[in-house]
Motif scaffolding. Structure first.
Motif, PDB file in Angstrom:
ATOM      1  N   ALA A   1      12.545  89.539  24.758  1.00 22.17           N
ATOM      2  CA  ALA A   1      11.320  88.752  24.761  1.00 22.17           C
ATOM      3  C   ALA A   1      10.459  89.125  23.569  1.00 22.17           C
ATOM      4  CB  ALA A   1      10.552  88.994  26.066  1.00 22.17           C
ATOM      5  N   GLU A   2       9.871  88.114  22.897  1.00 27.44           N
ATOM      6  CA  GLU A   2       8.995  88.380  21.766  1.00 27.44           C
ATOM      7  C   GLU A   2       7.692  88.990  22.276  1.00 27.44           C
ATOM      8  OE1 GLU A   2       8.376  84.885  19.541  1.00 27.44           O
ATOM      9  OE2 GLU A   2      10.480  84.639  18.976  1.00 27.44           O
ATOM     10  N   PRO A   3       7.135  89.946  21.491  1.00 22.79           N
ATOM     11  CA  PRO A   3       5.878  90.545  21.939  1.00 22.79           C
ATOM     12  C   PRO A   3       4.764  89.513  21.969  1.00 22.79           C
ATOM     13  CG  PRO A   3       6.388  91.182  19.677  1.00 22.79           C
ATOM     14  CD  PRO A   3       7.609  90.497  20.218  1.00 22.79           C
ATOM     15  N   ALA A   4       3.907  89.632  22.918  1.00 28.05           N
ATOM     16  CA  ALA A   4       2.796  88.696  23.048  1.00 28.05           C
ATOM     17  C   ALA A   4       1.823  88.895  21.893  1.00 28.05           C
ATOM     18  CB  ALA A   4       2.078  88.921  24.386  1.00 28.05           C
ATOM     19  N   PRO A   5       1.231  87.818  21.361  1.00 23.85           N
ATOM     20  CA  PRO A   5       0.270  87.968  20.262  1.00 23.85           C
ATOM     21  C   PRO A   5      -0.943  88.762  20.733  1.00 23.85           C
ATOM     22  CG  PRO A   5       0.194  85.751  21.177  1.00 23.85           C
ATOM     23  CD  PRO A   5       1.385  86.433  21.794  1.00 23.85           C
ATOM     24  N   PRO A   6      -1.598  89.490  19.809  1.00 23.70           N
ATOM     25  CA  PRO A   6      -2.763  90.278  20.216  1.00 23.70           C
ATOM     26  C   PRO A   6      -3.869  89.386  20.765  1.00 23.70           C
ATOM     27  CG  PRO A   6      -2.590  90.131  17.815  1.00 23.70           C
ATOM     28  CD  PRO A   6      -1.317  89.593  18.376  1.00 23.70           C
ATOM     29  N   LYS A   7      -4.517  89.855  21.758  1.00 21.66           N
ATOM     30  CA  LYS A   7      -5.567  89.090  22.402  1.00 21.66           C
ATOM     31  C   LYS A   7      -6.802  89.040  21.513  1.00 21.66           C
ATOM     32  CE  LYS A   7      -8.140  88.770  26.756  1.00 21.66           C
ATOM     33  NZ  LYS A   7      -8.401  89.414  28.066  1.00 21.66           N
ATOM     34  N   LEU A   8      -7.335  87.840  21.324  1.00 20.22           N
ATOM     35  CA  LEU A   8      -8.518  87.665  20.498  1.00 20.22           C
ATOM     36  C   LEU A   8      -9.706  88.335  21.171  1.00 20.22           C
ATOM     37  CD1 LEU A   8      -9.903  86.381  18.037  1.00 20.22           C
ATOM     38  CD2 LEU A   8     -10.288  84.332  19.450  1.00 20.22           C
ATOM     39  N   ARG A   9     -10.418  89.134  20.367  1.00 15.41           N
ATOM     40  CA  ARG A   9     -11.567  89.832  20.918  1.00 15.41           C
ATOM     41  C   ARG A   9     -12.763  89.567  20.021  1.00 15.41           C
ATOM     42  NH1 ARG A   9     -11.477  96.068  23.079  1.00 15.41           N
ATOM     43  NH2 ARG A   9     -13.620  96.186  23.835  1.00 15.41           N
ATOM     44  N   LEU A  10     -13.774  88.924  20.556  1.00 16.57           N
ATOM     45  CA  LEU A  10     -14.950  88.576  19.780  1.00 16.57           C
ATOM     46  C   LEU A  10     -15.846  89.804  19.601  1.00 16.57           C
ATOM     47  CD1 LEU A  10     -15.839  85.166  21.462  1.00 16.57           C
ATOM     48  CD2 LEU A  10     -14.643  85.540  19.304  1.00 16.57           C
ATOM     49  N   PRO A  11     -16.632  89.828  18.502  1.00 19.59           N
ATOM     50  CA  PRO A  11     -17.575  90.947  18.313  1.00 19.59           C
ATOM     51  C   PRO A  11     -18.574  90.995  19.448  1.00 19.59           C
ATOM     52  CG  PRO A  11     -17.322  89.645  16.298  1.00 19.59           C
ATOM     53  CD  PRO A  11     -16.649  88.875  17.388  1.00 19.59           C
ATOM     54  N   CYS A  12     -19.074  92.162  19.723  1.00 15.35           N
ATOM     55  CA  CYS A  12     -20.049  92.302  20.819  1.00 15.35           C
ATOM     56  C   CYS A  12     -21.388  91.707  20.402  1.00 15.35           C
ATOM     57  CB  CYS A  12     -20.212  93.778  21.199  1.00 15.35           C
ATOM     58  SG  CYS A  12     -20.942  94.806  19.894  1.00 15.35           S
TER      59      CYS A  12
END
Length: 241
Positions: free
Chosen positions: A52-63
């Motif tokens: 299985a291909e690794p899942a793309p990194p989860k988008l994290r918005l600036p605080c």
């Protein structure tokens, strides 16, 4: 009638029966390690296992600027810009967090070291306004570092320091170089400062036409001071971009 026997064949009336004589065929031996594909026949390789291909990194918005928990967690997780925002919170204090300038300086310095242009600018500002006085020349070092990281404001601030000879040697030629770099990127303040240098012939060859073009560009980029400088009477205001 007696059958006629000859070798391996028995002859009878109306029927001929053939019986094979001799040893039974030996079973085939398994192919040796040196056997070729021609010896063994075409053998298809076993299919590669499907991974299985690794899942793309989860988008994290600036605080957010008032999210103490989010900025703290983000900074702890290595999000450098969250560390800068957290430093701003500690610097100004208020209802969200108690004022803590040393903590703010620590956060800005760590972010700057990690490559944050904004962190370098925030730290440079503290030297500029006198909050930090341990090494005044650090102001320009930090602004130049932010400039090299792509921050237009860092280039303008460093250029002004060289233009005024503040905490560094007076160097209008280098100031003009910095202003030119970011004016070409579309920074209005840099275009205004560069126009002034061409208007006075300070650090560059005097060129009133070039100066007017730069004042006009600063105006078109939205800087009112550029409009006033380009046309002091206010009779002709260039259209803004």
């Amino acid at each position: 009638m007696r059958p006629f026997q000859h070798g391996a064949a028995f002859l009878t009336l109306g029927t001929i029966t053939l019986v094979a004589c001799g040893p039974a065929p030996a079973p085939k031996a398994p192919p040796s390690e040196d056997a070729t594909s021609e010896d063994m026949g075409a053998i298809e390789p076993a299919p590669a296992p499907v991974t299985a291909e690794p899942a793309p990194p989860k988008l994290r918005l600036p605080c957010a600027e008032d999210d103490l928990v989010g900025c703290t967690n983000g900074c702890d997780d290595g999000i450098v810009e969250d560390c800068v925002t957290l430093g701003v919170m500690y610097l100004r204090g208020g209802e969200v967090v108690r004022t803590d300038p040393p903590r703010a300086v620590e956060l800005f310095r760590g972010a700057c070291t990690s490559g944050s242009a904004r962190g370098c600018i925030k730290l440079g500002d503290l030297y500029h306004d006198g909050t930090l006085q341990d090494d005044p020349a650090e102001e320009v070092t930090l602004y130049r570092k932010a400039c090299d990281a792509g921050a237009n404001r860092g280039c303008v601030a460093a250029g002004k320091a060289y233009l005024e000879g503040r905490v560094v040697g007076l160097d209008p030629v280098f100031a003009a170089t910095l202003f030119t770099r970011v004016c070409e990127r579309g920074n209005a303040e840099a275009c205004l400062e560069l126009g002034r240098l061409y208007d006075r012939g300070h650090g560059v060859r005097k060129d009133p036409d070039r100066a007017l073009a730069l004042f006009t560009k600063a105006c078109q980029l939205g800087l009112d001071e550029g409009c006033l400088t380009a046309d002091p009477k206010g009779e002709v205001v260039p259209p803004r971009q």
